[in-house]
Design a protein around this motif. Sequence first.
Motif, PDB file in Angstrom:
ATOM      1  N   PHE A  41     -16.927  63.858  63.942  1.00 21.48           N
ATOM      2  CA  PHE A  41     -16.356  65.154  63.562  1.00 21.48           C
ATOM      3  C   PHE A  41     -14.834  65.065  63.540  1.00 21.48           C
ATOM      4  N   CYS A  42     -14.227  65.648  62.507  1.00 17.20           N
ATOM      5  CA  CYS A  42     -12.763  65.703  62.419  1.00 17.20           C
ATOM      6  C   CYS A  42     -12.379  67.070  61.904  1.00 17.20           C
ATOM      7  N   VAL A  43     -11.154  67.504  62.191  1.00 14.55           N
ATOM      8  CA  VAL A  43     -10.712  68.806  61.691  1.00 14.55           C
ATOM      9  C   VAL A  43     -10.626  68.738  60.165  1.00 14.55           C
ATOM     10  N   GLU A  44      -9.971  67.718  59.671  1.00 14.37           N
ATOM     11  CA  GLU A  44      -9.851  67.512  58.221  1.00 14.37           C
ATOM     12  C   GLU A  44      -9.807  66.025  57.962  1.00 14.37           C
ATOM     13  N   ARG A  45     -10.172  65.632  56.765  1.00 15.63           N
ATOM     14  CA  ARG A  45     -10.172  64.196  56.440  1.00 15.63           C
ATOM     15  C   ARG A  45      -8.768  63.714  56.069  1.00 15.63           C
ATOM     16  N   CYS A  46      -8.335  62.621  56.688  1.00 18.02           N
ATOM     17  CA  CYS A  46      -7.041  62.036  56.327  1.00 18.02           C
ATOM     18  C   CYS A  46      -7.196  61.302  54.994  1.00 18.02           C
ATOM     19  N   GLN A  47      -6.096  61.179  54.277  1.00 17.25           N
ATOM     20  CA  GLN A  47      -6.127  60.620  52.927  1.00 17.25           C
ATOM     21  C   GLN A  47      -6.679  59.199  52.865  1.00 17.25           C
ATOM     22  N   TYR A  48      -6.424  58.441  53.908  1.00 22.09           N
ATOM     23  CA  TYR A  48      -6.757  57.011  53.877  1.00 22.09           C
ATOM     24  C   TYR A  48      -8.048  56.697  54.624  1.00 22.09           C
ATOM     25  N   CYS A  49      -8.760  57.732  55.068  1.00 21.74           N
ATOM     26  CA  CYS A  49      -9.838  57.475  56.031  1.00 21.74           C
ATOM     27  C   CYS A  49     -11.144  57.072  55.366  1.00 21.74           C
ATOM     28  N   TYR A  50     -11.758  56.031  55.922  1.00 26.88           N
ATOM     29  CA  TYR A  50     -13.054  55.567  55.412  1.00 26.88           C
ATOM     30  C   TYR A  50     -14.139  55.654  56.484  1.00 26.88           C
ATOM     31  N   TYR A  51     -13.792  56.224  57.640  1.00 26.37           N
ATOM     32  CA  TYR A  51     -14.787  56.338  58.707  1.00 26.37           C
ATOM     33  C   TYR A  51     -15.772  57.446  58.395  1.00 26.37           C
ATOM     34  N   LEU A  52     -16.964  57.355  59.014  1.00 29.40           N
ATOM     35  CA  LEU A  52     -17.921  58.415  58.767  1.00 29.40           C
ATOM     36  C   LEU A  52     -17.549  59.621  59.629  1.00 29.40           C
ATOM     37  N   GLY A  77     -15.949  56.454  69.913  1.00 27.11           N
ATOM     38  CA  GLY A  77     -15.057  56.422  68.755  1.00 27.11           C
ATOM     39  C   GLY A  77     -15.456  57.444  67.716  1.00 27.11           C
ATOM     40  N   GLY A  78     -14.625  57.532  66.687  1.00 29.20           N
ATOM     41  CA  GLY A  78     -14.926  58.577  65.710  1.00 29.20           C
ATOM     42  C   GLY A  78     -14.461  58.211  64.320  1.00 29.20           C
ATOM     43  N   GLY A  79     -14.319  59.277  63.561  1.00 26.56           N
ATOM     44  CA  GLY A  79     -14.206  60.663  63.949  1.00 26.56           C
ATOM     45  C   GLY A  79     -13.170  60.926  65.045  1.00 26.56           C
ATOM     46  N   THR A  80     -13.295  62.090  65.576  1.00 24.05           N
ATOM     47  CA  THR A  80     -12.384  62.517  66.635  1.00 24.05           C
ATOM     48  C   THR A  80     -13.201  62.943  67.850  1.00 24.05           C
ATOM     49  N   PRO A  81     -13.532  62.000  68.742  1.00 21.98           N
ATOM     50  CA  PRO A  81     -14.348  62.364  69.907  1.00 21.98           C
ATOM     51  C   PRO A  81     -13.711  63.469  70.743  1.00 21.98           C
ATOM     52  N   GLY A 122      -2.242  63.704  55.101  1.00 21.00           N
ATOM     53  CA  GLY A 122      -3.312  64.628  55.470  1.00 21.00           C
ATOM     54  C   GLY A 122      -3.617  64.662  56.950  1.00 21.00           C
ATOM     55  N   ARG A 123      -2.697  64.181  57.786  1.00 23.24           N
ATOM     56  CA  ARG A 123      -2.917  64.274  59.228  1.00 23.24           C
ATOM     57  C   ARG A 123      -2.747  65.737  59.641  1.00 23.24           C
ATOM     58  N   VAL A 124      -3.561  66.188  60.603  1.00 22.41           N
ATOM     59  CA  VAL A 124      -3.432  67.588  61.000  1.00 22.41           C
ATOM     60  C   VAL A 124      -2.363  67.765  62.077  1.00 22.41           C
TER      61      VAL A 124
HETATM   62  S1  SF4 Z   1      -8.433  58.832  60.322  1.00 18.49           S
HETATM   63 FE1  SF4 Z   1      -9.298  59.615  62.200  1.00 18.49          FE
HETATM   64  S2  SF4 Z   1      -8.722  61.817  62.252  1.00 18.49           S
HETATM   65 FE2  SF4 Z   1      -8.414  61.100  60.162  1.00 18.49          FE
HETATM   66  S3  SF4 Z   1     -10.320  61.662  59.122  1.00 18.49           S
HETATM   67 FE3  SF4 Z   1     -10.489  59.508  59.792  1.00 18.49          FE
HETATM   68  S4  SF4 Z   1     -11.496  59.534  61.739  1.00 18.49           S
HETATM   69 FE4  SF4 Z   1     -10.742  61.640  61.290  1.00 18.49          FE
END
Ligand code: SF4
Length: 432
Positions: A52-63, A104-108, A176-178
């Motif tokens: 779970f994340c608040v918003e997706r960062c531009q470069y993020c490929y994690y689930l 790990g995350g996401g945002t634990p 896109g970092r919050v």
């Molecule tokens: S980089 Fe981190 S905070 Fe940003 S969307 Fe991906 S997992 Fe979430």
Amino acid sequence: MVDADLLGSYFVSAYPPFSQWSTEELPAYRSALAAPRAGRATPFGLYVHVPFCVERCQYCYYLAVDGAPQDLVASYLDAVLAEADLYARSPALSERRVGFAYFGGGTPSLLTADQIESLFTGLRQRCDWSEIGEISFECAPRTATQKRLDALHAAGVNRLSMGVQQLDDHVLEQNGRVHRVEDVERAWKRIRDTGFDTVNLDLMVGMHGETETSFFDSLERIMEMAPDSVTLYQLEIPLNTPLSREVRGGQVDQLASWDTKHDRLAAAFERLESNGYTVRSGYTAVRDPSRHGFQYQDAQYNGADLAGLGVASFSYLDGVHHQNLATVPGYLQAHREGQLPLGRAHRLSREEQLVREMILQLKLGSVDLTRLERKFGLVPEEAFAEPLRQLETEGWLQVADRKVELTRAGLVRVDGLLPRFYPQRHQDVRYS
Ligand code: SF4
Ligand SMILES: C[S@@+](CC[C@H](N)C(=O)[O-])C[C@H]1O[C@@H](n2cnc3c(N)ncnc32)[C@H](O)[C@@H]1O
């Protein structure tokens, strides 16, 4: 124009590449789970994915799912504990002690203090944590409230890792970092006062909008904060990220080249060293190597068993790779059916296990070839004669007294060198 070679995966986290894992090989993982392995000397750990994340960062490929709808989070945590139950009852893991755990995350750190407490209590009830060493937890600046930090500390977290990425509001916003710089400053003060054994801060090298000044000023400020560990990841832009779509759509006209990123990382390592840090891998520098290790990473790079809980998590058991189902609905459905959320697997041959440990240990900067030969009964100098010769000629490593040592220039581009160790059949396959 942005160079095409900036797009695609760079960081190597598994070998053989994920594209080689398949549903057809799931029986190999089931067999590994069915074989009793009590009293095994191989270290064993847990990974728990919180998507779970608040918003997706531009470069993020994690689930990660945007937002953290509370009913979804609650069902998800139930499913994670049920999964832990199934593992704890398997013949392979029922008698194993958990040596390390990583959240790990996401945002634990989006979990509430109560959710953190019940997740840890639930896991401790199901698995034997009596001899646990490192408990690592990822957090993001805005979610590092005092209540959550206290819950993490009370739950036994002894390595907290916060994603800072850069201390420049313009760069953070563009990516896109919050969070903003002031969130980091506030979170840092609380984290320091809470008293975790080890605190790591993540920075990124080559972010969209980054300049020489934004990067090195961020590093200077980080060194003033003096965390125990600093991890620097060079920006990669896998094809499933929003940033990659923008680049391909012509909306981004400038990004740091790989050479620039490698050079910035090398210069950052030098600055960290002159401030008393020791470089311990191609990514991380620590203040005191005898105290600020990274058991989760080191254990995996040395062939530890790992049970990955949660959506899309990876496991490794007795030479078999496995990844859980990679969508939240699929993962929850398996839980409702009382099944493990099995996704895809791959049983490694002895040769593949040798390649896997060789490349993972290269990420730490040196490899003991005698140890690898003893473990796998294969001679690494023969198995890797060609890549070792090439990379030594090119100045990226040296081989002496049965040790491979990466040069600093090799260390800062290590992930780009690793595919050279793959056998021909894996040379040009997709990464994921
Ligand atoms: S980089 Fe981190 S905070 Fe940003 S969307 Fe991906 S997992 Fe979430
Ligand atoms: C799962 S994230 C950790 C916690 C949290 N989600 C965050 O982003 O702050 C792990 C780290 O991977 C790094 N990372 C994420 N996407 C990346 C990318 N495309 N290229 C390089 N590093 C990346 C970031 O430094 C991040 O802190």
